[in-house]
Design a protein around this motif. Structure first.
Motif, PDB file in Angstrom:
ATOM      1  N   TYR A  88       0.713  -1.201  -0.135  1.00  0.00           N
ATOM      2  CA  TYR A  88      -0.090  -0.038  -0.004  1.00  0.00           C
ATOM      3  C   TYR A  88       0.831   1.277   0.043  1.00  0.00           C
ATOM      4  N   ALA A  89       1.884   1.322   0.866  1.00  0.00           N
ATOM      5  CA  ALA A  89       2.905   2.465   1.000  1.00  0.00           C
ATOM      6  C   ALA A  89       3.358   2.767  -0.285  1.00  0.00           C
ATOM      7  N   SER A  90       3.879   1.829  -1.114  1.00  0.00           N
ATOM      8  CA  SER A  90       4.604   1.802  -2.199  1.00  0.00           C
ATOM      9  C   SER A  90       3.781   2.195  -3.253  1.00  0.00           C
ATOM     10  N   THR A  91       2.529   2.068  -3.469  1.00  0.00           N
ATOM     11  CA  THR A  91       1.558   2.556  -4.360  1.00  0.00           C
ATOM     12  C   THR A  91       1.000   3.727  -4.180  1.00  0.00           C
ATOM     13  N   TYR A  92       1.030   3.982  -2.892  1.00  0.00           N
ATOM     14  CA  TYR A  92       0.433   5.561  -2.608  1.00  0.00           C
ATOM     15  C   TYR A  92       1.254   6.472  -3.067  1.00  0.00           C
ATOM     16  N   THR A 116      -7.630   0.772  -3.035  1.00  0.00           N
ATOM     17  CA  THR A 116      -8.887   0.290  -2.540  1.00  0.00           C
ATOM     18  C   THR A 116      -9.033  -0.989  -2.435  1.00  0.00           C
ATOM     19  N   GLU A 117      -8.311  -1.781  -3.522  1.00  0.00           N
ATOM     20  CA  GLU A 117      -8.238  -3.291  -3.334  1.00  0.00           C
ATOM     21  C   GLU A 117      -7.515  -3.556  -1.988  1.00  0.00           C
ATOM     22  N   LEU A 118      -6.194  -2.905  -1.814  1.00  0.00           N
ATOM     23  CA  LEU A 118      -5.685  -3.316  -0.829  1.00  0.00           C
ATOM     24  C   LEU A 118      -5.983  -2.987   0.593  1.00  0.00           C
TER      25      LEU A 118
END
Length: 230
Positions: A88-92, A116-118
């Motif tokens: 999540y952090a890397s995608t954010y 949202t999936e995560l």
């Protein structure tokens, strides 16, 4: 070794029976690997751990299932939640970059949907349950099982209405995202401070000062703030 199954769908008066024929070596091979965040492996784990066995004369499949439930399902909070938070952090940051800085609509929507999936997977893991397969993870009917299900469905609706040419609208989405984060990501040192929100307050602020873009600076100042307590 392949983990493919032979599948037979049987139409009855009341339902469609999804019958799977597999060799026990499929389960032996699967349980030999460590649990991970790979979507196919998560789907296989959910399938193998929850399937109803119709023929197992020697109890081999039951033994495998019991092992999987004990070592992967019952311990889901220990191995899955940290992996989800890290992903999540890397995608954010990438979502902020594509949405605010480059206004790339399709890229941003893809990344925001993945966020949202995560969060949805996190909700199931927090509840001690394996996340449903990705193909129907964001179904409102599936999400209704979660305390935050309605909020996640609302996030998806807001995502589809958000224009990448309007930084304030993207910021509004991230604020809504932050509200769900605060209620879901509350376990363990990894979540302390919600450090990934610093991409607004630190990275974009730094960029705004060096590019002379006051609009970016104002956006960063109005963004979700990292939490100071777990």
């Amino acid at each position: 070794m392949s983990r493919k199954l032979s599948v037979i769908n049987v139409l009855t008066d009341a339902e469609v029976l999804n019958l799977k024929l597999l060799h026990t070596r499929v389960l032996t091979s699967f349980r030999a690997q460590d649990p991970n965040l790979d979507s196919q492996d998560l789907e296989d784990l959910e399938k193998y751990a929850t399937m109803r066995v119709l023929h197992d004369p020697d109890g081999v499949i039951a033994t495998h299932q019991q092992w999987l439930r004990h070592h992967a399902v019952d311990t889901i909070g220990d191995w899955l939640l940290p992996a989800l938070a890290s992903r999540y952090a890397s995608t954010y940051w990438r979502s902020v970059y594509q949405g605010v800085l480059r206004t790339e609509e399709h890229a941003w929507r893809h990344l925001a949907t993945h966020l949202t999936e995560l969060l949805a997977q996190t909700g199931f893991a927090q509840a001690g349950a394996l996340p449903p397969p990705r193909k129907w993870l964001l179904s409102p009917r599936i999400l209704s099982a979660l305390t935050e299900g309605a909020a996640l469905t609302a996030l998806l609706d807001q995502l589809h209405r958000t224009s990448t040419t309007d930084p304030d609208a993207i910021l509004g989405f991230h604020r809504a995202l932050a509200a769900v984060e605060d209620r879901l990501l509350h376990t363990g040192e990894l979540y302390t401070g919600m450090w990934w929100r610093g991409v607004f307050t630190e990275h974009i602020t730094h960029l705004a000062r060096h590019t002379g873009q006051p609009d970016l600076l104002a956006l960063a100042q109005a963004a979700p703030r990292p939490r100071t307590t777990p």
